[in-house]
Design an enzyme around this catalytic site. Structure first.
Site, PDB file in Angstrom:
ATOM      1  N   ASN A 112       6.679  -0.726 -11.451  1.00  0.00           N
ATOM      2  CA  ASN A 112       6.725   0.713 -11.187  1.00  0.00           C
ATOM      3  C   ASN A 112       8.109   1.211 -10.776  1.00  0.00           C
ATOM      4  OD1 ASN A 112       6.688  -0.420  -8.687  1.00  0.00           O
ATOM      5  ND2 ASN A 112       4.807   0.555  -7.977  1.00  0.00           N
ATOM      6  N   GLU A 126      13.668  -3.775   6.427  1.00  0.00           N
ATOM      7  CA  GLU A 126      14.016  -3.999   5.015  1.00  0.00           C
ATOM      8  C   GLU A 126      15.525  -3.845   4.783  1.00  0.00           C
ATOM      9  OE1 GLU A 126       9.713  -2.593   3.149  1.00  0.00           O
ATOM     10  OE2 GLU A 126      11.488  -1.402   2.697  1.00  0.00           O
TER      11      GLU A 126
HETATM   12  P1  ATP Z   1       6.684  -0.382  -2.769  1.00  0.00           P
HETATM   13  O1  ATP Z   1       6.344  -1.117  -1.489  1.00  0.00           O
HETATM   14  O2  ATP Z   1       7.137  -1.315  -3.882  1.00  0.00           O
HETATM   15  O3  ATP Z   1       7.607   0.755  -2.542  1.00  0.00           O
HETATM   16  P2  ATP Z   1       4.260   1.074  -2.549  1.00  0.00           P
HETATM   17  O4  ATP Z   1       4.592   1.166  -1.099  1.00  0.00           O
HETATM   18  O5  ATP Z   1       4.015   2.334  -3.308  1.00  0.00           O
HETATM   19  O6  ATP Z   1       5.376   0.298  -3.339  1.00  0.00           O
HETATM   20  P3  ATP Z   1       2.542  -1.143  -1.918  1.00  0.00           P
HETATM   21  O7  ATP Z   1       1.109  -0.963  -1.634  1.00  0.00           O
HETATM   22  O8  ATP Z   1       3.474  -1.430  -0.799  1.00  0.00           O
HETATM   23  O9  ATP Z   1       3.020   0.124  -2.762  1.00  0.00           O
HETATM   24  O10 ATP Z   1       2.647  -2.300  -2.998  1.00  0.00           O
HETATM   25  C1  ATP Z   1       3.867  -2.981  -3.219  1.00  0.00           C
HETATM   26  C2  ATP Z   1       4.056  -3.203  -4.701  1.00  0.00           C
HETATM   27  O11 ATP Z   1       3.073  -4.130  -5.138  1.00  0.00           O
HETATM   28  C3  ATP Z   1       3.822  -1.967  -5.574  1.00  0.00           C
HETATM   29  O12 ATP Z   1       4.928  -1.115  -5.664  1.00  0.00           O
HETATM   30  C4  ATP Z   1       3.514  -2.618  -6.894  1.00  0.00           C
HETATM   31  O13 ATP Z   1       4.722  -3.089  -7.532  1.00  0.00           O
HETATM   32  C5  ATP Z   1       2.684  -3.816  -6.465  1.00  0.00           C
HETATM   33  N1  ATP Z   1       1.253  -3.507  -6.440  1.00  0.00           N
HETATM   34  C6  ATP Z   1       0.582  -2.730  -5.559  1.00  0.00           C
HETATM   35  N2  ATP Z   1      -0.729  -2.668  -5.826  1.00  0.00           N
HETATM   36  C7  ATP Z   1      -0.900  -3.444  -6.923  1.00  0.00           C
HETATM   37  C8  ATP Z   1      -2.036  -3.820  -7.716  1.00  0.00           C
HETATM   38  N3  ATP Z   1      -3.256  -3.377  -7.430  1.00  0.00           N
HETATM   39  N4  ATP Z   1      -1.827  -4.631  -8.777  1.00  0.00           N
HETATM   40  C9  ATP Z   1      -0.587  -5.106  -9.075  1.00  0.00           C
HETATM   41  N5  ATP Z   1       0.525  -4.803  -8.363  1.00  0.00           N
HETATM   42  C10 ATP Z   1       0.366  -3.986  -7.311  1.00  0.00           C
END
Ligand code: ATP
Ligand code: MG
Length: 139
Positions: A112, A126
């Site tokens: 993403n 971080e």
């Molecule tokens: P980030 O921490 O990368 O900024 P975020 O805070 O929007 O993203 P988190 O819930 O922290 O989302 O998840 C970390 C990362 O893990 C996501 O950005 C994505 O790349 C991956 N991720 C999250 N949920 C899923 C899922 N259900 N399946 C696969 N990958 C996922």
């Protein structure tokens, strides 16, 4: 002034989106206080996403994050943690608002394009995971 950690993930760098992502930050008056390109090892990616170590996607996520070069940045602006997350859009690009980075460029819930810290506490930890004090410019 607030700081946050931003990462242009390996999919974003591979797709040539580095300039476009930085342009969006700068257009929104967000300043770059530190920037570098890195290629994380699997262990470094596991350390970074340690909060997600019990999640089913942890192994795949850390493989992806160590699959190629990424750009890590310290962003600085007022309310930049929330501002950056607004520019990024929802984790799942299908749910992301129009005009957000993930809506425009993500292809997958995992791949993403960008990461952004989600609170002042995670931003501090971080930022120090990737940068030492000498690498961060006082703007
Ligand atoms: P980030 O921490 O990368 O900024 P975020 O805070 O929007 O993203 P988190 O819930 O922290 O989302 O998840 C970390 C990362 O893990 C996501 O950005 C994505 O790349 C991956 N991720 C999250 N949920 C899923 C899922 N259900 N399946 C696969 N990958 C996922
Ligand atoms: Mg997160």
């Amino acid at each position: 002034m607030e700081r946050t950690l931003s990462i242009i993930k390996p999919d974003g760098v591979a797709k040539g989106l580095t300039g476009e992502v930085i342009r969006r930050f700068e257009s929104d008056n967000i300043k770059i206080a530190a920037i570098k390109m890195i290629h994380m090892t699997k262990v470094q990616a596991q350390g970074f996403y340690d909060v997600h170590k019990e999640r089913p996607f942890f192994d795949s996520l850390t493989d992806f994050m160590s699959s190629g070069p990424a750009v890590v940045m310290v962003l600085e602006a007022e309310n930049v943690i929330a501002k950056n997350r607004e520019l990024m859009g929802a984790t799942n690009y299908k749910e992301a608002a129009e005009g957000t980075i993930r809506k425009d460029f993500a292809t997958d819930i995992e791949k993403n394009v960008v990461h952004g810290s989600d609170s002042p506490e995670t931003a501090a930890s971080e930022i120090s995971y990737f940068f030492n004090q000498l690498e961060i410019i006082s703007l």
